[in-house]
Design an enzyme around this catalytic site. Structure first.
Site, PDB file in Angstrom:
ATOM      1  N   GLY A  13       0.765  -1.236   0.000  1.00 22.43           N
ATOM      2  CA  GLY A  13       0.000   0.000   0.000  1.00 22.43           C
ATOM      3  C   GLY A  13       0.797   1.287   0.000  1.00 22.43           C
ATOM      4  O   GLY A  13       0.223   2.369   0.160  1.00 22.43           O
ATOM      5  N   SER A  19       2.380   8.355   2.273  1.00 22.42           N
ATOM      6  CA  SER A  19       1.517   7.216   2.584  1.00 22.42           C
ATOM      7  C   SER A  19       1.701   6.768   4.031  1.00 22.42           C
ATOM      8  O   SER A  19       2.829   6.698   4.528  1.00 22.42           O
ATOM      9  CB  SER A  19       1.845   6.040   1.660  1.00 22.42           C
ATOM     10  OG  SER A  19       1.604   6.354   0.311  1.00 22.42           O
ATOM     11  N   ILE A  20       0.596   6.448   4.685  1.00 19.39           N
ATOM     12  CA  ILE A  20       0.677   5.911   6.043  1.00 19.39           C
ATOM     13  C   ILE A  20       1.491   4.630   6.045  1.00 19.39           C
ATOM     14  O   ILE A  20       2.279   4.375   6.966  1.00 19.39           O
ATOM     15  CB  ILE A  20      -0.729   5.670   6.609  1.00 19.39           C
ATOM     16  CG1 ILE A  20      -1.443   7.013   6.842  1.00 19.39           C
ATOM     17  CG2 ILE A  20      -0.667   4.881   7.914  1.00 19.39           C
ATOM     18  CD1 ILE A  20      -2.890   6.885   7.288  1.00 19.39           C
ATOM     19  N   ASP A  73      -1.348  -6.472  -8.063  1.00 17.40           N
ATOM     20  CA  ASP A  73      -2.749  -6.172  -8.325  1.00 17.40           C
ATOM     21  C   ASP A  73      -3.567  -6.991  -7.336  1.00 17.40           C
ATOM     22  O   ASP A  73      -3.675  -8.213  -7.468  1.00 17.40           O
ATOM     23  CB  ASP A  73      -3.096  -6.561  -9.769  1.00 17.40           C
ATOM     24  CG  ASP A  73      -4.578  -6.361 -10.087  1.00 17.40           C
ATOM     25  OD1 ASP A  73      -5.314  -5.856  -9.211  1.00 17.40           O
ATOM     26  OD2 ASP A  73      -4.996  -6.722 -11.198  1.00 17.40           O
ATOM     27  N   ALA A 104     -11.964   3.589  -4.656  1.00 15.77           N
ATOM     28  CA  ALA A 104     -13.304   3.659  -5.235  1.00 15.77           C
ATOM     29  C   ALA A 104     -13.222   4.636  -6.402  1.00 15.77           C
ATOM     30  O   ALA A 104     -12.527   5.652  -6.325  1.00 15.77           O
ATOM     31  CB  ALA A 104     -14.333   4.137  -4.218  1.00 15.77           C
ATOM     32  N   TYR A 164     -17.547  10.965   2.842  1.00 19.24           N
ATOM     33  CA  TYR A 164     -16.801   9.699   2.823  1.00 19.24           C
ATOM     34  C   TYR A 164     -17.544   8.628   2.025  1.00 19.24           C
ATOM     35  O   TYR A 164     -16.945   7.728   1.457  1.00 19.24           O
ATOM     36  CB  TYR A 164     -16.532   9.236   4.255  1.00 19.24           C
ATOM     37  CG  TYR A 164     -15.306   8.367   4.381  1.00 19.24           C
ATOM     38  CD1 TYR A 164     -14.056   8.837   3.984  1.00 19.24           C
ATOM     39  CD2 TYR A 164     -15.381   7.079   4.882  1.00 19.24           C
ATOM     40  CE1 TYR A 164     -12.926   8.045   4.089  1.00 19.24           C
ATOM     41  CE2 TYR A 164     -14.265   6.290   4.996  1.00 19.24           C
ATOM     42  CZ  TYR A 164     -13.040   6.771   4.590  1.00 19.24           C
ATOM     43  OH  TYR A 164     -11.913   5.976   4.692  1.00 19.24           O
ATOM     44  N   LYS A 171     -15.076   0.615   4.584  1.00 20.38           N
ATOM     45  CA  LYS A 171     -14.361   0.543   5.857  1.00 20.38           C
ATOM     46  C   LYS A 171     -15.174  -0.199   6.913  1.00 20.38           C
ATOM     47  O   LYS A 171     -14.605  -0.872   7.778  1.00 20.38           O
ATOM     48  CB  LYS A 171     -14.008   1.950   6.353  1.00 20.38           C
ATOM     49  CG  LYS A 171     -12.977   2.666   5.495  1.00 20.38           C
ATOM     50  CD  LYS A 171     -11.669   1.905   5.402  1.00 20.38           C
ATOM     51  CE  LYS A 171     -10.613   2.725   4.672  1.00 20.38           C
ATOM     52  NZ  LYS A 171      -9.363   1.961   4.460  1.00 20.38           N
ATOM     53  N   LEU A 203      -2.396  10.944  -0.427  1.00 21.71           N
ATOM     54  CA  LEU A 203      -2.987  10.867  -1.757  1.00 21.71           C
ATOM     55  C   LEU A 203      -4.402  10.312  -1.694  1.00 21.71           C
ATOM     56  O   LEU A 203      -5.325  10.813  -2.329  1.00 21.71           O
ATOM     57  CB  LEU A 203      -2.121   9.977  -2.661  1.00 21.71           C
ATOM     58  CG  LEU A 203      -2.569   9.808  -4.113  1.00 21.71           C
ATOM     59  CD1 LEU A 203      -2.530  11.143  -4.827  1.00 21.71           C
ATOM     60  CD2 LEU A 203      -1.689   8.787  -4.833  1.00 21.71           C
ATOM     61  N   ALA A 204      -4.596   9.262  -0.880  1.00 25.66           N
ATOM     62  CA  ALA A 204      -5.911   8.632  -0.783  1.00 25.66           C
ATOM     63  C   ALA A 204      -6.924   9.549  -0.111  1.00 25.66           C
ATOM     64  O   ALA A 204      -8.080   9.636  -0.530  1.00 25.66           O
ATOM     65  CB  ALA A 204      -5.801   7.316  -0.015  1.00 25.66           C
TER      66      ALA A 204
END
Length: 281
Positions: A13, A19-20, A73, A104, A164, A171, A203-204
Site C-alpha cells: 500500500g 503514505s501511512i 494487483d 473507489a 466519505y 471501511k 494521496l488517498a
C-alpha cells in the site's frame, strides 16, 4: 536491538512518501526490521514506470532492509500468489503483513452513497475490503510461527461522515473482516488488528475531503489538534510488533480522541461566541 530486530514482513500500500504505509514501514526498518514492498502495477504503455519509481525512491536508500519491490494487483489471486512466492523466496517465513489499500472510482465516491453504481460498489469492495481477506489468506502459510496483520481504517466505517460515502461502507466491511479474521486465525497465533487514523494529507485522503476535515478535528478532538503521520506510524508498528502480542481484533483509534466525542466540544463554544458577537452588533 530494535523492536523489529530479526523480524520480516510484507508492506502493501505504499504510493509515495506521504503514505501511512510508508510511515509504518520506515518505523519498522529503523527498529531493525526487514520489509518487502509492493507497488501499484504500471500500465504497459508507461515506459517511465511512475508507480514503481515513486516507491523505489523511498526504498532504495534503505538497502537490505527493503528487501524487494514488486508490482501487485490485489484484484488478482494469481498475482497475490506470485507476490507470496517472492516473499517466501526473499524472506522465508514472515512475521507481519501491513494492508493499506483502498480505492473507489471517483464517479461512485463523489456522489451520495444511494447513487453508487452496482459495478462501482463491487470494485470498491473488492479492492478496499476483500483484498484484506485474500492477502491474509495467502500470507498465512508464511507465518509459520504466528504473526501480526494490520489494516488501515477510518471512523467513517463506524459513523456516517459527510463526503466519505462509499468508502465508509467499505471501511465498515473492513472493520468486520478484521474481527472475523482475528477469530479465524487465533489458533494459528496470528493477530489481526486495524489502525483507525484521523485525517492526514495523503494521496488517498484527498479524494474524500480530508483537507476540509482537518479544522473540524482540531476543534472537536479532546487534544485540540490534528494527528501526525509519525503518531499513526508508531501505532501501526506497535500493533505489528511483539509489544502487542495480547491484542487482536482491535480497532485502534489514532485521532486525538475525536471518536469519543458526543458533542462538538470547543466548536460549540466558538459558535456561541460568534453568534453572541453578531447579536450584539
Amino acid at each position: 536491538m530494535g523492536l523489529f530486530t530479526g523480524k520480516k514482513g510484507l508492506i502493501v500500500g505504499v504510493a509515495n512518501g506521504y503514505s501511512i504505509a510508508w510511515g509504518i514501514a520506515e518505523k519498522i526498518m529503523k527498529e531493525g526490521g526487514v520489509c518487502g514492498f509492493t507497488h501499484l502495477p504500471d500500465k504497459p504503455e508507461d515506459k517511465r514506470q511512475k508507480n514503481r519509481h515513486k516507491v523505489a525512491q523511498l526504498t532504495e536508500p534503505h538497502g537490505d532492509a527493503a528487501k524487494f519491490l514488486i508490482p501487485l494487483d490485489v484484484q488478482s489471486d494469481e498475482n497475490i500468489a506470485e507476490a507470496m512466492k517472492v516473499a517466501e523466496a526473499e524472506l522465508g517465513q514472515i512475521d507481519f503483513l501491513l494492508h493499506s489499500v483502498a480505492f473507489a472510482a471517483l464517479e461512485d465516491l463523489r456522489v451520495p452513497t444511494v447513487e453508487c453504481s452496482r459495478e462501482g460498489f463491487k470494485l470498491a469492495m473488492d479492492i478496499s475490503a476483500y483484498s484484506m481477506i485474500a492477502l491474509t489468506n495467502a500470507a498465512r502459510p508464511l507465518m509459520k510461527e504466528g504473526g501480526s496483520v494490520c489494516a488501515m481504517t477510518y471512523f467513517g466505517g463506524e459513523k456516517a461522515v459527510q463526503g466519505y460515502n462509499m468508502m465508509g461502507v467499505c471501511k465498515a466491511a473492513l472493520d468486520s473482516i478484521v474481527k472475523y479474521l482475528a477469530y479465524d486465525l487465533g489458533d494459528s497465533n496470528i493477530r489481526v488488528n486495524a489502525v483507525s487514523a484521523g485525517p492526514l494529507k495523503t494521496l488517498a485522503s484527498s479524494a474524500v475531503g480530508a483537507k476540509e476535515m482537518l479544522d473540524l478535528y482540531s476543534a472537536v478532538s479532546p487534544l485540540g489538534r490534528n494527528i501526525t503521520l509519525e503518531e499513526v506510524a508508531n501505532s501501526g508498528a506497535f500493533l505489528l510488533s511483539d509489544m502487542a502480542t495480547g491484542i487482536t481484533g482491535e480497532i485502534l483509534h489514532v485521532d486525538a480522541g475525536y471518536n469519543i466525542m458526543g458533542s462538538p466540544n470547543r466548536l460549540a463554544s466558538d459558535y456561541k461566541r460568534l453568534k453572541d458577537e453578531a447579536a450584539a452588533k
